[in-house]
Design a protein around this motif. Structure first.
Motif, PDB file in Angstrom:
ATOM      1  N   ARG A  16       0.861  -1.183   0.000  1.00  0.00           N
ATOM      2  CA  ARG A  16       0.000   0.000   0.000  1.00  0.00           C
ATOM      3  C   ARG A  16       0.893   1.228   0.000  1.00  0.00           C
ATOM      4  O   ARG A  16       2.017   1.188   0.496  1.00  0.00           O
ATOM      5  CB  ARG A  16      -0.915   0.027   1.217  1.00  0.00           C
ATOM      6  CG  ARG A  16      -1.835  -1.173   1.339  1.00  0.00           C
ATOM      7  CD  ARG A  16      -2.796  -1.030   2.514  1.00  0.00           C
ATOM      8  NE  ARG A  16      -3.674  -2.189   2.632  1.00  0.00           N
ATOM      9  CZ  ARG A  16      -3.489  -3.186   3.483  1.00  0.00           C
ATOM     10  NH1 ARG A  16      -2.449  -3.149   4.322  1.00  0.00           N
ATOM     11  NH2 ARG A  16      -4.324  -4.205   3.532  1.00  0.00           N
ATOM     12  N   SER A  17       0.384   2.341  -0.527  1.00  0.00           N
ATOM     13  CA  SER A  17       1.174   3.574  -0.551  1.00  0.00           C
ATOM     14  C   SER A  17       0.254   4.775  -0.704  1.00  0.00           C
ATOM     15  O   SER A  17      -0.840   4.663  -1.284  1.00  0.00           O
ATOM     16  CB  SER A  17       2.179   3.529  -1.717  1.00  0.00           C
ATOM     17  OG  SER A  17       3.060   4.632  -1.661  1.00  0.00           O
ATOM     18  N   LEU A  18       0.691   5.914  -0.182  1.00  0.00           N
ATOM     19  CA  LEU A  18      -0.037   7.169  -0.362  1.00  0.00           C
ATOM     20  C   LEU A  18      -0.094   7.501  -1.852  1.00  0.00           C
ATOM     21  O   LEU A  18       0.941   7.577  -2.517  1.00  0.00           O
ATOM     22  CB  LEU A  18       0.665   8.296   0.394  1.00  0.00           C
ATOM     23  CG  LEU A  18       0.115   9.706   0.181  1.00  0.00           C
ATOM     24  CD1 LEU A  18      -1.289   9.840   0.737  1.00  0.00           C
ATOM     25  CD2 LEU A  18       1.050  10.738   0.819  1.00  0.00           C
ATOM     26  N   GLN A  19      -1.294   7.698  -2.367  1.00  0.00           N
ATOM     27  CA  GLN A  19      -1.452   7.992  -3.788  1.00  0.00           C
ATOM     28  C   GLN A  19      -1.224   9.479  -4.052  1.00  0.00           C
ATOM     29  O   GLN A  19      -1.804  10.330  -3.378  1.00  0.00           O
ATOM     30  CB  GLN A  19      -2.837   7.604  -4.275  1.00  0.00           C
ATOM     31  CG  GLN A  19      -3.075   7.846  -5.758  1.00  0.00           C
ATOM     32  CD  GLN A  19      -2.145   7.025  -6.631  1.00  0.00           C
ATOM     33  OE1 GLN A  19      -2.190   5.808  -6.624  1.00  0.00           O
ATOM     34  NE2 GLN A  19      -1.279   7.701  -7.387  1.00  0.00           N
ATOM     35  N   GLY A  20      -0.390   9.764  -5.030  1.00  0.00           N
ATOM     36  CA  GLY A  20      -0.133  11.135  -5.426  1.00  0.00           C
ATOM     37  C   GLY A  20      -0.607  11.410  -6.839  1.00  0.00           C
ATOM     38  O   GLY A  20      -1.046  10.501  -7.560  1.00  0.00           O
ATOM     39  N   HIS A  21      -0.510  12.662  -7.228  1.00  0.00           N
ATOM     40  CA  HIS A  21      -0.891  13.106  -8.579  1.00  0.00           C
ATOM     41  C   HIS A  21       0.133  14.115  -9.049  1.00  0.00           C
ATOM     42  O   HIS A  21       0.592  14.961  -8.280  1.00  0.00           O
ATOM     43  CB  HIS A  21      -2.284  13.739  -8.546  1.00  0.00           C
ATOM     44  CG  HIS A  21      -2.883  13.977  -9.905  1.00  0.00           C
ATOM     45  ND1 HIS A  21      -2.367  14.898 -10.805  1.00  0.00           N
ATOM     46  CD2 HIS A  21      -3.958  13.398 -10.512  1.00  0.00           C
ATOM     47  CE1 HIS A  21      -3.108  14.881 -11.905  1.00  0.00           C
ATOM     48  NE2 HIS A  21      -4.077  13.984 -11.758  1.00  0.00           N
ATOM     49  N   ALA A  22       0.510  14.039 -10.311  1.00  0.00           N
ATOM     50  CA  ALA A  22       1.434  15.020 -10.874  1.00  0.00           C
ATOM     51  C   ALA A  22       0.883  16.422 -10.677  1.00  0.00           C
ATOM     52  O   ALA A  22      -0.305  16.676 -10.881  1.00  0.00           O
ATOM     53  CB  ALA A  22       1.656  14.747 -12.363  1.00  0.00           C
ATOM     54  N   LEU A  23       1.752  17.355 -10.299  1.00  0.00           N
ATOM     55  CA  LEU A  23       1.355  18.745 -10.066  1.00  0.00           C
ATOM     56  C   LEU A  23       1.806  19.672 -11.175  1.00  0.00           C
ATOM     57  O   LEU A  23       1.380  20.829 -11.228  1.00  0.00           O
ATOM     58  CB  LEU A  23       1.917  19.216  -8.722  1.00  0.00           C
ATOM     59  CG  LEU A  23       1.232  18.579  -7.513  1.00  0.00           C
ATOM     60  CD1 LEU A  23       2.166  18.481  -6.324  1.00  0.00           C
ATOM     61  CD2 LEU A  23      -0.023  19.358  -7.147  1.00  0.00           C
ATOM     62  N   VAL A  24       2.660  19.185 -12.058  1.00  0.00           N
ATOM     63  CA  VAL A  24       3.200  20.015 -13.142  1.00  0.00           C
ATOM     64  C   VAL A  24       2.989  19.357 -14.508  1.00  0.00           C
ATOM     65  O   VAL A  24       2.670  20.030 -15.484  1.00  0.00           O
ATOM     66  CB  VAL A  24       4.710  20.284 -12.913  1.00  0.00           C
ATOM     67  CG1 VAL A  24       5.306  21.068 -14.077  1.00  0.00           C
ATOM     68  CG2 VAL A  24       4.937  21.039 -11.603  1.00  0.00           C
ATOM     69  N   ALA A  25       3.127  18.034 -14.583  1.00  0.00           N
ATOM     70  CA  ALA A  25       3.198  17.351 -15.876  1.00  0.00           C
ATOM     71  C   ALA A  25       1.851  17.119 -16.541  1.00  0.00           C
ATOM     72  O   ALA A  25       1.787  16.989 -17.758  1.00  0.00           O
ATOM     73  CB  ALA A  25       3.918  16.006 -15.715  1.00  0.00           C
ATOM     74  N   GLY A  26       0.764  17.048 -15.762  1.00  0.00           N
ATOM     75  CA  GLY A  26      -0.539  16.812 -16.374  1.00  0.00           C
ATOM     76  C   GLY A  26      -1.270  15.637 -15.760  1.00  0.00           C
ATOM     77  O   GLY A  26      -1.218  15.409 -14.552  1.00  0.00           O
ATOM     78  N   HIS A  27      -1.927  14.847 -16.597  1.00  0.00           N
ATOM     79  CA  HIS A  27      -2.817  13.771 -16.156  1.00  0.00           C
ATOM     80  C   HIS A  27      -1.999  12.513 -15.861  1.00  0.00           C
ATOM     81  O   HIS A  27      -1.917  11.584 -16.674  1.00  0.00           O
ATOM     82  CB  HIS A  27      -3.873  13.487 -17.223  1.00  0.00           C
ATOM     83  CG  HIS A  27      -4.832  14.628 -17.439  1.00  0.00           C
ATOM     84  ND1 HIS A  27      -4.449  15.836 -17.989  1.00  0.00           N
ATOM     85  CD2 HIS A  27      -6.155  14.733 -17.179  1.00  0.00           C
ATOM     86  CE1 HIS A  27      -5.489  16.640 -18.064  1.00  0.00           C
ATOM     87  NE2 HIS A  27      -6.532  15.998 -17.570  1.00  0.00           N
ATOM     88  N   HIS A  28      -1.425  12.480 -14.678  1.00  0.00           N
ATOM     89  CA  HIS A  28      -0.501  11.393 -14.339  1.00  0.00           C
ATOM     90  C   HIS A  28      -0.598  11.107 -12.847  1.00  0.00           C
ATOM     91  O   HIS A  28      -0.524  12.013 -12.016  1.00  0.00           O
ATOM     92  CB  HIS A  28       0.934  11.818 -14.695  1.00  0.00           C
ATOM     93  CG  HIS A  28       1.936  10.707 -14.590  1.00  0.00           C
ATOM     94  ND1 HIS A  28       1.954   9.645 -15.459  1.00  0.00           N
ATOM     95  CD2 HIS A  28       2.961  10.497 -13.722  1.00  0.00           C
ATOM     96  CE1 HIS A  28       2.955   8.837 -15.152  1.00  0.00           C
ATOM     97  NE2 HIS A  28       3.571   9.324 -14.087  1.00  0.00           N
ATOM     98  N   LEU A  29      -0.780   9.821 -12.514  1.00  0.00           N
ATOM     99  CA  LEU A  29      -0.803   9.374 -11.133  1.00  0.00           C
ATOM    100  C   LEU A  29       0.539   8.737 -10.792  1.00  0.00           C
ATOM    101  O   LEU A  29       1.159   8.102 -11.643  1.00  0.00           O
ATOM    102  CB  LEU A  29      -1.910   8.343 -10.919  1.00  0.00           C
ATOM    103  CG  LEU A  29      -3.340   8.785 -11.236  1.00  0.00           C
ATOM    104  CD1 LEU A  29      -4.299   7.607 -11.089  1.00  0.00           C
ATOM    105  CD2 LEU A  29      -3.759   9.937 -10.341  1.00  0.00           C
ATOM    106  N   TYR A  30       0.972   8.892  -9.552  1.00  0.00           N
ATOM    107  CA  TYR A  30       2.165   8.170  -9.124  1.00  0.00           C
ATOM    108  C   TYR A  30       2.146   8.012  -7.611  1.00  0.00           C
ATOM    109  O   TYR A  30       1.519   8.789  -6.898  1.00  0.00           O
ATOM    110  CB  TYR A  30       3.451   8.880  -9.565  1.00  0.00           C
ATOM    111  CG  TYR A  30       3.707  10.210  -8.912  1.00  0.00           C
ATOM    112  CD1 TYR A  30       4.410  10.298  -7.710  1.00  0.00           C
ATOM    113  CD2 TYR A  30       3.243  11.403  -9.487  1.00  0.00           C
ATOM    114  CE1 TYR A  30       4.648  11.520  -7.103  1.00  0.00           C
ATOM    115  CE2 TYR A  30       3.469  12.626  -8.885  1.00  0.00           C
ATOM    116  CZ  TYR A  30       4.174  12.677  -7.700  1.00  0.00           C
ATOM    117  OH  TYR A  30       4.404  13.881  -7.092  1.00  0.00           O
TER     118      TYR A  30
END
Length: 312
Positions: free
Chosen positions: A38-52
């Motif tokens: 399990r891990s904290l889900q993040g979202h790109a803040l600069v690049a666009g539509h991208h989850l990481y």
């Protein structure tokens, strides 16, 4: 062998299935071997539509990808393994021209769910601050969570790795107390000129991410690329001491303490593998801190600042 991975977000009530492929077989296998987690889900803040999210896979720090693509041109639903220790998923338009390492693809019938989840995750990171945890497992198998602990020969360094590992486990799915305090304006050193808090948060974010992504991760890579041990020790002192000291002043006391102990003990390490193990644990810890900082940071304060014009 078909290797299908389920990536779910229980708080959203959504999940997608992806199939790992052979474009970067060693990296895909490294992720497969680390499941479930399990891990904290993040979202790109600069690049666009991208989850990481940060993946607890030490191999991502140093294993070379053999097949790279421009993320902008990859199909939606592509899974990427990043040397920033991320598992990423593209779900729409990207603007950053970054060569990336694909390891799989979300099944076509799950792409709509991926897009829906991506938009909700963006809101959680940017505005609502509702924590979203990603659960990653082999499809059809039970979930769970574990962080691999590496061991070294020197007892003092091994004890330090144990302490870093324990703290990483403690904060992996819950906000670190020192970061939470900082974001609420409780800063024991009074960092922040004229009682400002946002300025300190900006600088902490700006120092934490490169300390994990570039310094500790870079030292792991250098060890695996056979840089001489004496040079590794010297580079660690040059790269890590100053940002760790500054972050300690701002409130990240545990990070400063771990780094200070690591630098003081470098002469006890007599081989590159043990050096890489210590730096890998520091990288995972700092990357976890960085992930939480991005989740807690008040990005919505800049909502009135919007890009002028449009893409051609």
């Amino acid at each position: 062998m078909t290797r299908r991975v389920e990536i779910g977000w229980p708080t959203l009530g959504t999940a997608v299935i992806a199939e790992l492929d052979e474009r970067n077989a060693v990296l895909a296998q490294s992720v497969w071997d680390a499941l479930p987690y399990r891990s904290l889900q993040g979202h790109a803040l600069v690049a666009g539509h991208h989850l990481y999210h940060v993946a607890p896979v030490h191999g991502l720090l140093h294993v070379q990808g053999t097949h790279k693509v421009d993320r902008r041109e990859a199909p939606d639903g592509t899974l990427f393994a990043s040397r920033l220790q991320h598992l990423g998923i593209k779900y729409g338009e990207l603007t950053e021209p970054m060569p990336a390492v694909p390891i799989g693809q979300v099944l076509p019938e799950h792409l709509d769910t991926l897009v829906e989840s991506g938009h909700e995750i963006w809101e959680s990171v940017y505005r609502t601050k509702k924590v979203v945890i990603a659960e990653v497992r082999r499809a059809g198998e039970p979930g769970g969570h574990r962080l691999t602990r590496l061991s070294v020969t020197d007892p003092q360094i091994d004890a330090l790795i144990g302490d870093v590992h324990a703290e990483t486990e403690r904060i992996w799915l819950s906000p670190p107390d020192d970061l939470a305090d900082m974001h609420e304006g409780r800063i024991p050193s009074c960092a922040g000129s004229f009682e400002t808090v946002l300025t300190t948060l900006v600088f902490v974010n700006g120092e934490t991410r490169p300390l994990g992504y570039s310094c500790f991760t870079g030292l792991v890579r250098a060890a695996y690329e056979e840089m001489p041990l004496e040079s590794l020790r010297h580079m660690a002192q040059l790269l890590a001491a100053t940002p760790a000291e500054f972050l300690g002043y701002c409130g990240l006391g545990k990070l400063h303490d771990f780094t200070t102990r690591a630098l003081a003990g470098l002469d006890r390490i007599d081989n590159r593998d043990d050096f890489a193990a210590l730096m890998a644990h520091l990288a995972l810890y700092v990357n976890c801190l960085g992930s939480w900082n991005l989740q807690l940071f008040p990005w919505q304060l800049g909502d009135h600042l919007r890009r002028k014009g449009s893409l051609e």
